[in-house]
Design a protein around this motif. Sequence first.
Motif, PDB file in Angstrom:
ATOM      1  N   PRO A   1     -20.268  52.288   0.376  1.00 28.45           N
ATOM      2  CA  PRO A   1     -20.081  53.628  -0.199  1.00 28.45           C
ATOM      3  C   PRO A   1     -18.615  53.869  -0.568  1.00 28.45           C
ATOM      4  CG  PRO A   1     -21.364  53.750   1.817  1.00 28.45           C
ATOM      5  CD  PRO A   1     -20.858  52.335   1.709  1.00 28.45           C
ATOM      6  N   ARG A   2     -18.404  54.639  -1.594  1.00 25.61           N
ATOM      7  CA  ARG A   2     -17.050  54.961  -2.047  1.00 25.61           C
ATOM      8  C   ARG A   2     -16.944  56.457  -2.295  1.00 25.61           C
ATOM      9  NH1 ARG A   2     -20.073  52.479  -5.832  1.00 25.61           N
ATOM     10  NH2 ARG A   2     -20.246  53.490  -7.849  1.00 25.61           N
ATOM     11  N   ASP A   3     -17.325  57.213  -1.278  1.00 24.96           N
ATOM     12  CA  ASP A   3     -17.462  58.664  -1.374  1.00 24.96           C
ATOM     13  C   ASP A   3     -16.313  59.376  -2.076  1.00 24.96           C
ATOM     14  OD1 ASP A   3     -19.871  58.446  -0.012  1.00 24.96           O
ATOM     15  OD2 ASP A   3     -18.891  58.670   1.925  1.00 24.96           O
ATOM     16  N   GLU A   4     -15.092  59.107  -1.691  1.00 22.81           N
ATOM     17  CA  GLU A   4     -13.956  59.862  -2.231  1.00 22.81           C
ATOM     18  C   GLU A   4     -13.051  59.015  -3.121  1.00 22.81           C
ATOM     19  OE1 GLU A   4     -12.088  61.422   1.263  1.00 22.81           O
ATOM     20  OE2 GLU A   4     -13.942  62.316   1.969  1.00 22.81           O
ATOM     21  N   LEU A   5     -13.467  57.807  -3.430  1.00 20.84           N
ATOM     22  CA  LEU A   5     -12.598  56.889  -4.158  1.00 20.84           C
ATOM     23  C   LEU A   5     -12.239  57.391  -5.548  1.00 20.84           C
ATOM     24  CD1 LEU A   5     -11.072  54.237  -4.469  1.00 20.84           C
ATOM     25  CD2 LEU A   5     -13.237  53.172  -5.151  1.00 20.84           C
ATOM     26  N   GLU A   6     -13.227  57.809  -6.315  1.00 25.63           N
ATOM     27  CA  GLU A   6     -12.958  58.213  -7.704  1.00 25.63           C
ATOM     28  C   GLU A   6     -11.976  59.383  -7.760  1.00 25.63           C
ATOM     29  OE1 GLU A   6     -13.328  57.064 -11.540  1.00 25.63           O
ATOM     30  OE2 GLU A   6     -14.399  56.163  -9.878  1.00 25.63           O
ATOM     31  N   GLY A   7     -12.170  60.363  -6.897  1.00 27.76           N
ATOM     32  CA  GLY A   7     -11.254  61.499  -6.853  1.00 27.76           C
ATOM     33  C   GLY A   7      -9.837  61.084  -6.485  1.00 27.76           C
ATOM     34  N   LEU A   8      -9.725  60.154  -5.530  1.00 27.73           N
ATOM     35  CA  LEU A   8      -8.415  59.660  -5.119  1.00 27.73           C
ATOM     36  C   LEU A   8      -7.728  58.918  -6.260  1.00 27.73           C
ATOM     37  CD1 LEU A   8      -6.286  59.211  -2.903  1.00 27.73           C
ATOM     38  CD2 LEU A   8      -7.606  57.206  -2.183  1.00 27.73           C
ATOM     39  N   LEU A   9      -8.480  58.114  -6.993  1.00 22.83           N
ATOM     40  CA  LEU A   9      -7.901  57.378  -8.119  1.00 22.83           C
ATOM     41  C   LEU A   9      -7.399  58.326  -9.201  1.00 22.83           C
ATOM     42  CD1 LEU A   9     -10.415  54.421  -8.421  1.00 22.83           C
ATOM     43  CD2 LEU A   9      -8.134  54.386  -7.398  1.00 22.83           C
ATOM     44  N   VAL A  10      -8.157  59.379  -9.467  1.00 25.05           N
ATOM     45  CA  VAL A  10      -7.731  60.374 -10.461  1.00 25.05           C
ATOM     46  C   VAL A  10      -6.479  61.096  -9.968  1.00 25.05           C
ATOM     47  CG1 VAL A  10      -8.367  62.538 -11.588  1.00 25.05           C
ATOM     48  CG2 VAL A  10     -10.019  60.673 -11.453  1.00 25.05           C
ATOM     49  N   GLU A  11      -6.508  61.509  -8.704  1.00 21.94           N
ATOM     50  CA  GLU A  11      -5.365  62.207  -8.107  1.00 21.94           C
ATOM     51  C   GLU A  11      -4.086  61.374  -8.179  1.00 21.94           C
ATOM     52  OE1 GLU A  11      -4.104  63.279  -3.571  1.00 21.94           O
ATOM     53  OE2 GLU A  11      -6.176  63.709  -4.142  1.00 21.94           O
ATOM     54  N   LEU A  12      -4.209  60.071  -7.962  1.00 23.44           N
ATOM     55  CA  LEU A  12      -3.052  59.181  -7.969  1.00 23.44           C
ATOM     56  C   LEU A  12      -2.710  58.642  -9.355  1.00 23.44           C
ATOM     57  CD1 LEU A  12      -3.820  57.199  -4.698  1.00 23.44           C
ATOM     58  CD2 LEU A  12      -2.149  59.033  -5.026  1.00 23.44           C
ATOM     59  N   ARG A  13      -3.449  59.110 -10.363  1.00 26.70           N
ATOM     60  CA  ARG A  13      -3.206  58.746 -11.763  1.00 26.70           C
ATOM     61  C   ARG A  13      -3.334  57.247 -12.004  1.00 26.70           C
ATOM     62  NH1 ARG A  13       2.237  61.664 -13.231  1.00 26.70           N
ATOM     63  NH2 ARG A  13       2.047  60.079 -14.809  1.00 26.70           N
ATOM     64  N   ALA A  14      -4.409  56.685 -11.502  1.00 31.95           N
ATOM     65  CA  ALA A  14      -4.674  55.252 -11.685  1.00 31.95           C
ATOM     66  C   ALA A  14      -4.679  54.926 -13.177  1.00 31.95           C
ATOM     67  CB  ALA A  14      -6.016  54.883 -11.071  1.00 31.95           C
TER      68      ALA A  14
END
Length: 99
Positions: free
Chosen positions: A59-72
Amino acid sequence: MWPWSSRSRTATVTCLACGDSVSRSTAREYDKYGDRWDRTDKAFEHLCPDCHTDLCHHPRDELEGLLVELRAGEEETETFLEGYLAAVEDRYGRVEEES
């Protein structure tokens, strides 16, 4: 006769990981939000069978949000990775390598 659609068995899709073209019938659907079963108003990306097998299926529950937040994709790789590691450690504790 049914109209042609992007889900047609003869359609070709591009693997988002390696860029290879594969038939839609052999490709694996990929939903970056991790909810491929909810199909309402959703467009899927696709992976070839080999790239799908290579994925981590945890599972990657919060991964996408974290990537957006960190400007991946917008930061230099080293800067992004340092920020990512710091954010993960701050939220979830120290990351330790398995031996």
